[in-house]
Design a protein around this motif. Structure first.
Motif, PDB file in Angstrom:
ATOM      1  N   VAL A 118       0.859  -1.183   0.000  1.00 22.21           N
ATOM      2  CA  VAL A 118       0.000   0.000   0.000  1.00 22.21           C
ATOM      3  C   VAL A 118       0.891   1.228   0.000  1.00 22.21           C
ATOM      4  O   VAL A 118       1.999   1.219   0.532  1.00 22.21           O
ATOM      5  CB  VAL A 118      -0.957   0.022   1.215  1.00 22.21           C
ATOM      6  CG1 VAL A 118      -1.975  -1.093   1.112  1.00 22.21           C
ATOM      7  CG2 VAL A 118      -0.186  -0.067   2.521  1.00 22.21           C
ATOM      8  N   ARG A 131       2.983  -4.457  -7.916  1.00 26.60           N
ATOM      9  CA  ARG A 131       1.923  -3.836  -7.127  1.00 26.60           C
ATOM     10  C   ARG A 131       2.021  -2.304  -7.178  1.00 26.60           C
ATOM     11  O   ARG A 131       1.004  -1.615  -7.206  1.00 26.60           O
ATOM     12  CB  ARG A 131       2.013  -4.338  -5.678  1.00 26.60           C
ATOM     13  CG  ARG A 131       1.018  -3.713  -4.717  1.00 26.60           C
ATOM     14  CD  ARG A 131      -0.414  -3.989  -5.111  1.00 26.60           C
ATOM     15  NE  ARG A 131      -1.341  -3.375  -4.163  1.00 26.60           N
ATOM     16  CZ  ARG A 131      -2.645  -3.272  -4.346  1.00 26.60           C
ATOM     17  NH1 ARG A 131      -3.205  -3.762  -5.457  1.00 26.60           N
ATOM     18  NH2 ARG A 131      -3.416  -2.702  -3.434  1.00 26.60           N
ATOM     19  N   LEU A 187      -0.864   0.197  -8.347  1.00 25.00           N
ATOM     20  CA  LEU A 187      -1.346   1.340  -7.576  1.00 25.00           C
ATOM     21  C   LEU A 187      -1.244   2.638  -8.377  1.00 25.00           C
ATOM     22  O   LEU A 187      -2.134   3.498  -8.294  1.00 25.00           O
ATOM     23  CB  LEU A 187      -0.544   1.464  -6.276  1.00 25.00           C
ATOM     24  CG  LEU A 187      -0.734   0.356  -5.242  1.00 25.00           C
ATOM     25  CD1 LEU A 187       0.236   0.555  -4.077  1.00 25.00           C
ATOM     26  CD2 LEU A 187      -2.164   0.341  -4.734  1.00 25.00           C
ATOM     27  N   GLN A 211      -4.106   2.741 -10.756  1.00 22.36           N
ATOM     28  CA  GLN A 211      -5.355   3.080 -10.072  1.00 22.36           C
ATOM     29  C   GLN A 211      -5.447   4.574  -9.806  1.00 22.36           C
ATOM     30  O   GLN A 211      -6.505   5.189  -9.985  1.00 22.36           O
ATOM     31  CB  GLN A 211      -5.452   2.294  -8.768  1.00 22.36           C
ATOM     32  CG  GLN A 211      -5.611   0.802  -8.950  1.00 22.36           C
ATOM     33  CD  GLN A 211      -5.593   0.053  -7.626  1.00 22.36           C
ATOM     34  OE1 GLN A 211      -5.559   0.662  -6.548  1.00 22.36           O
ATOM     35  NE2 GLN A 211      -5.613  -1.278  -7.691  1.00 22.36           N
TER      36      GLN A 211
END
Length: 829
Positions: free
Chosen positions: A551, A601, A605, A608
């Protein structure tokens, strides 16, 4: 504080043996009778004059200072059949009274070593041959300590050649020359660069500069090469781009220039030719180039290209070279009869001095460059340019103020609609721009010590200073930290590096990421990779959540700086030559180096955030090159040969969730025969859309028809069958991709044969039959309808009330008939 330069006489030739003859030779003469070169010996006791005009015989005359004994001067001349002299060098010698030896090099490679002995005078130490071939010709030569480096022309045996082939018949050669008491010894010839164009070679303590000449092929006369023997590499440098690339040399192997430059054809085509007017070498700074437009640039041994000053095209005299010398932090330039002094730190013109006679710089050495002294040679003697005095009444503006106005010029020029060039002088003269004036006043006031402040700031400036106090303090801390890094040891640099990179990255993320800032950011990432990775983690707040997924809790401003910068073209050659990549690519490289599992990842991200922030903005990065392609492009250039790259390529293609990328990833998995991963990927991504499901099924069906590797996964494959693919289409696909078979095969196939059998297709055909029956039942319910149409609804309420009894009577009358008819039908059945 401005330094006042004064010319002070050092010698009027009376301290030289045969000084009257020296005065006559240096007196007013025609241009073709003037010496081609005047040089002083390293100890300053001898002066050498060389005449090397093509039409007249070559001549070398040496004059000696009076040392109490007259040991005799050197005077040599050669008739026109003798090739011209191409080099007059002073080589180090650790044996004998003199620590240097005069080296005279002719065009065909013949070399004479002369040593001066105070008791007997000049003595020919030895004659040597530098070149190995009789047809070889030396174009330019220099010495790098005890090593000779030269550019040699080697004419081919074939006389008729195209101009392009004739342009690449040179090579860069080198030989060590060890000088002893009674002679010298040459090492074997080594070729550094062959198939090269013509270059002028200039040696500094850090490397040898290869500078294009007027005879250099125009297609490659756009950059300067720097051969650094200690690092075993060649640096390619160009104006406005700096260090383009660095090629590491293999020990003992020469480099083919044509193959070497082939990787830079794209970037060379977009560059202009280096129109060099003059060049000069500084042992402490680097190479100074003067272009035909009057600009002076500094090229450092690491490839850094820095503008120094612009004299303008009108300051140059046609046919006369501009002489440059560096003494301390001052650059002295001789432009005809004008001596210009430029401060290298502030790039300001300190002084223009009109000379009474034409003068020349004497060749200087490292010891002279460290001291602020300049020696000039005139027909009536030698003069010393002294900077020891200072002029307290004439103080230039601080360098900081000049930097503020230069940055303001760039800022206003980018936002100006006018085509006229904005300069610092125009900015200072007009009162339209108050911001640079206010900022320079605030900076000078805040950075000055309390006892040196001239007075209080005006009220508006004081309010601005209170607002900017924290920013100024952070910048002061940053500059102090930089000074600590410069003066720190190798161990201390690592401790300072993390804090420095953290602050610098924070500062750059608040600026416009133009090319200049991107170049600086690329330098930070390459110089401090570990500290840059930690700084990126902090600014993006990269961490794993409870499910193990990456994240990023970065602010929208940080995301926009990372993703909203200039998007590069997917031209691998051009991008690799530039060496400057955007911030997104830098982060991808850092992730791939230190945390490769996080890279797919991170790209996901980023996609997105692009989808949510630039959904309706055509200027966003999504309107250009997809992020996964940018990540793949930069990784391909850096690590295409590593073992982990194929897996990373598959992961980046899959994380994009684009149909073409997913199909490309499946092709790579099929190529590597990773069938379990193929089926897992197909089962996962076939749910995204029916069209993608159909494409995936067709790809797998082709593989199923060709070999038997997918037989263990047939149940999963049949589950992926799309509803809109008919039996005839499936059989057609299978038939088109069946492997070629021989005609005389046996009726029974051996075990493990790759041929497809009907038994393998039986579950699929049965599934297709069931699907067709289910579809027929669905459409059968639709085709069945009532025997009689429904009654017509009443049109009006009143009419309905009147006709209701009649309809009821009609139903009562027809009901027995209907029941009778229905009973008869069932009875017949």
């Amino acid at each position: 504080m401005k330094r006042a330069a004064e010319l002070r006489p050092v010698s009027d030739w009376s301290d030289f043996v045969r000084g009257h003859c020296l005065r006559e030779l240096l007196g007013p003469r025609r241009p073709d009778e003037a010496p081609s070169r005047i040089a002083a010996s390293p100890d300053g006791q001898h002066l050498f004059l060389l005449w090397n005009q093509p039409a007249s015989p070559a001549r070398l005359v040496a004059f000696q200072r009076r040392l109490g004994t007259d040991a005799g001067d050197l005077e040599r001349s050669w008739q026109p059949p003798q090739p011209p002299v191409v080099g007059l060098l002073f080589l180090e010698s650790c044996v004998g009274a003199a620590f240097w030896v005069l080296t005279v090099v002719w065009e065909q490679g013949r070399t004479e070593l002369w040593r001066f002995v105070p008791a007997t005078g000049w003595r020919l130490l030895q004659s040597l041959e530098l070149c190995c071939g009789a047809r070889a010709r030396i174009v330019s030569i220099c010495n790098w300590g005890s090593r000779l480096v030269w550019c040699e022309e080697r004419p081919p045996l074939k006389v008729q050649q195209t101009p392009e082939k004739r342009a690449f018949r040179y090579c860069i050669c080198t030989r060590d020359l060890q000088i002893g008491e009674n002679g010298a010894q040459l090492s074997p010839l080594r070729i550094v660069l062959h198939n090269s164009p013509a270059y002028q070679v200039l040696a500094s303590p850090s490397g040898v500069f290869l500078v294009p000449t007027p005879s250099t092929f125009s297609g490659v006369a756009k950059c300067v090469l720097i051969w650094r023997s200690e690092n075993s590499d060649i640096v390619v440098a160009a104006p406005s781009r700096g260090c383009i690339s660095t090629k590491v040399l293999n020990p003992g192997r020469e480099v083919d220039f044509k193959k070497f430059i082939l990787g830079y054809v794209g970037i060379l085509a977009s560059m202009e030719i280096l129109d060099i007017h003059s060049c000069s070498l500084s042992t402490s700074k680097g190479l100074f180039l003067v272009t035909s437009l009057g600009t002076v640039d500094l090229v450092q041994p690491n490839g850094l290209w820095r503008p120094v000053f612009d004299f303008g095209e009108s300051a140059l005299t046609p046919g006369k070279e501009v002489q440059l010398k560096v003494f301390g932090d001052i650059l002295a330039c001789l432009l005809g009869g004008v001596l210009c002094l430029v401060d290298l730190n502030s790039r300001q013109l300190l002084e223009k001095k009109l000379l009474s006679a034409e003068m020349l710089f004497l060749d200087s050495h490292a010891e002279e460059e460290e001291a602020a002294t300049v020696q000039l040679l005139a027909p009536d003697g030698i003069y010393h340019l002294d900077f020891s005095g200072t002029d307290k009444d004439n103080q230039p503006e601080p360098t900081l103020v000049e930097m503020v106005f230069e940055e303001a010029c760039k800022y206003y020029q980018r936002r100006s609609l006018s085509s006229s060039q904005l300069t610092v002088e125009k900015l200072k003269k007009g009162d339209m721009f108050q911001a640079p004036i206010a900022l320079s006043s605030i900076l000078c006031y805040s950075l000055a010590s309390k006892d040196k402040r001239s007075g209080a700031l005006p009220e508006p400036y004081a309010r601005l200073l209170s607002t900017m106090q924290l920013e100024l303090q952070s910048y002061q801390n940053l500059e102090f930290l930089k000074s600590c890094v410069v003066g720190a040891s190798k161990r201390e640099v690592d401790s300072y590096g993390e804090e420095l990179v953290e602050q610098e990255l924070n500062r750059l993320l608040h600026l416009d990421l133009n090319r200049e800032n991107l170049v600086y950011m690329n330098t930070i990432f390459s110089s401090f990779p570990v500290a840059s990775w930690k700084a990126i983690q902090n600014h993006l707040q990269l961490q794993q959540n409870g499910d193990g997924l990456l994240v990023a809790r970065a602010t929208p401003d940080v995301w926009k700086k990372i993703l909203g910068g200039p998007v590069p073209r997917l031209c691998k050659q051009e991008a690799s030559l530039n060496g400057v990549v955007p911030l997104f690519e830098l982060i991808c490289l850092s992730l791939y180096q230190f945390k490769p599992k996080w890279l797919p990842r991170f790209v996901e991200l980023s996609q997105q955030y692009v989808g949510t922030s630039w959904a309706y903005n055509k200027e966003g990065p999504e309107g250009g090159i997809p992020l996964y392609k940018r990540a793949l492009a930069v990784l391909t250039r850096k690590s295409s040969c590593s073992a982990a790259y194929p897996e990373m390529e598959i992961e980046l293609l899959l994380c994009s969730q684009r149909p073409k990328a997913i199909l490309q990833a499946m092709d790579l998995l099929i190529h590597h025969r990773r069938w379990q991963r193929v089926m897992d990927t197909a089962e996962k991504f076939s749910r995204l859309s029916p069209l993608l499901n159909k494409e995936i099924f067709i790809v797998l069906l082709r593989e199923f028809a060709q070999h038997r590797a997918l037989d263990p996964y047939l149940n999963t494959l049949w589950e992926l069958h799309p509803a809109d693919l008919s039996t005839s289409e499936i059989l057609s696909i299978i038939q088109q991709h069946l492997p070629q078979t021989e005609l005389d095969q046996s009726p029974f196939l051996p075990d493990g044969a790759p041929q497809l059998t009907v038994g393998l297709l039986k579950p699929l055909l049965h599934r297709l039959t069931c699907c067709s029956d289910d579809q027929d039942e669905i459409y059968a319910d639709v085709l069945q309808g009532p025997s009689f149409p429904p009654p017509t609804p009443p049109r009006h309420q009143q009419v309905a009330s009147k006709t209701a009894p009649a309809q009821e009577e009609h139903v009562q009358r027809t009901e027995p008939l209907h029941n009778h008819t229905q009973g008869m039908l069932f009875k017949g059945v």
